[in-house]
Design a protein around this motif. Structure first.
Motif, mmCIF file in Angstrom:
data_model
loop_
_atom_site.group_PDB
_atom_site.id
_atom_site.type_symbol
_atom_site.label_atom_id
_atom_site.label_comp_id
_atom_site.label_asym_id
_atom_site.label_seq_id
_atom_site.Cartn_x
_atom_site.Cartn_y
_atom_site.Cartn_z
ATOM 1 N N GLU A 133 0.831 -1.197 0.000
ATOM 2 C CA GLU A 133 0.000 0.000 0.000
ATOM 3 C C GLU A 133 0.865 1.246 0.000
ATOM 4 O OE1 GLU A 133 -0.441 -2.433 2.423
ATOM 5 O OE2 GLU A 133 -2.251 -3.358 1.617
ATOM 6 N N THR A 189 -9.893 0.866 -3.505
ATOM 7 C CA THR A 189 -8.541 0.806 -2.949
ATOM 8 C C THR A 189 -7.793 2.102 -3.231
ATOM 9 O OG1 THR A 189 -8.474 -1.592 -3.159
ATOM 10 C CG2 THR A 189 -6.352 -0.466 -3.011
ATOM 11 N N ASN A 214 -9.175 5.005 -3.660
ATOM 12 C CA ASN A 214 -9.790 5.982 -2.741
ATOM 13 C C ASN A 214 -9.143 5.901 -1.363
ATOM 14 O OD1 ASN A 214 -11.664 7.267 -4.406
ATOM 15 N ND2 ASN A 214 -13.220 5.708 -4.040
ATOM 16 N N ARG A 215 -8.939 4.675 -0.890
ATOM 17 C CA ARG A 215 -8.291 4.489 0.421
ATOM 18 C C ARG A 215 -6.866 5.031 0.399
ATOM 19 N NH1 ARG A 215 -9.417 -1.339 0.590
ATOM 20 N NH2 ARG A 215 -11.652 -1.332 0.505
ATOM 21 N N ASP A 216 -6.159 4.789 -0.709
ATOM 22 C CA ASP A 216 -4.790 5.299 -0.830
ATOM 23 C C ASP A 216 -4.771 6.817 -0.766
ATOM 24 O OD1 ASP A 216 -3.726 2.740 -1.112
ATOM 25 O OD2 ASP A 216 -3.736 2.808 -3.300
ATOM 26 N N ARG A 256 -7.017 8.745 0.601
ATOM 27 C CA ARG A 256 -7.394 9.126 1.968
ATOM 28 C C ARG A 256 -6.193 8.976 2.912
ATOM 29 N NH1 ARG A 256 -11.975 6.516 2.400
ATOM 30 N NH2 ARG A 256 -11.031 4.584 3.115
ATOM 31 N N GLU A 257 -5.434 7.905 2.746
ATOM 32 C CA GLU A 257 -4.260 7.687 3.598
ATOM 33 C C GLU A 257 -3.205 8.768 3.361
ATOM 34 O OE1 GLU A 257 -2.060 6.262 6.569
ATOM 35 O OE2 GLU A 257 -4.078 5.580 6.068
#
Length: 91
Positions: A3, A35, A37-39, A41-42
């Motif tokens: 990630e 995924t 989107n999560r990246d 956000r992170e």
């Protein structure tokens, strides 16, 4: 582990002025748009103002050097030692 590598590479593409959408990145990394989107956000959680707008991933402002140095050091460590780290974790 992967990630962080993917997130850092996405940021590098945007910093280099390359124009990618979430679907482009999902296809490139063989993951879902969720995924990506999560990246994003992170990365925002790390202080980087990166978003998807009008179908493209964009930066609202240049990230601070301290944040970039931290990401780069983690990226380099993982990219160089990822095989040996993975093997140790599996044992």
């Amino acid at each position: 582990m992967t990630e962080l590598l993917r997130q850092t590479e996405i940021l590098a593409f945007v910093l280099n002025g390359e124009k990618y959408s979430k679907s482009d990145m999902a296809y490139k990394y063989r993951v879902s748009e969720i995924t990506i989107n999560r990246d994003l956000r992170e990365l925002r959680n790390k202080g980087i103002r990166i978003y998807s707008k009008n179908g493209r991933i964009i930066l609202e402002e240049q990230p601070k050097k301290k944040i970039l140095k931290n990401l780069l050091s983690q990226y380099l460590f993982l990219s160089i030692y990822s095989d040996s780290v993975s093997k140790k974790l599996q044992i």
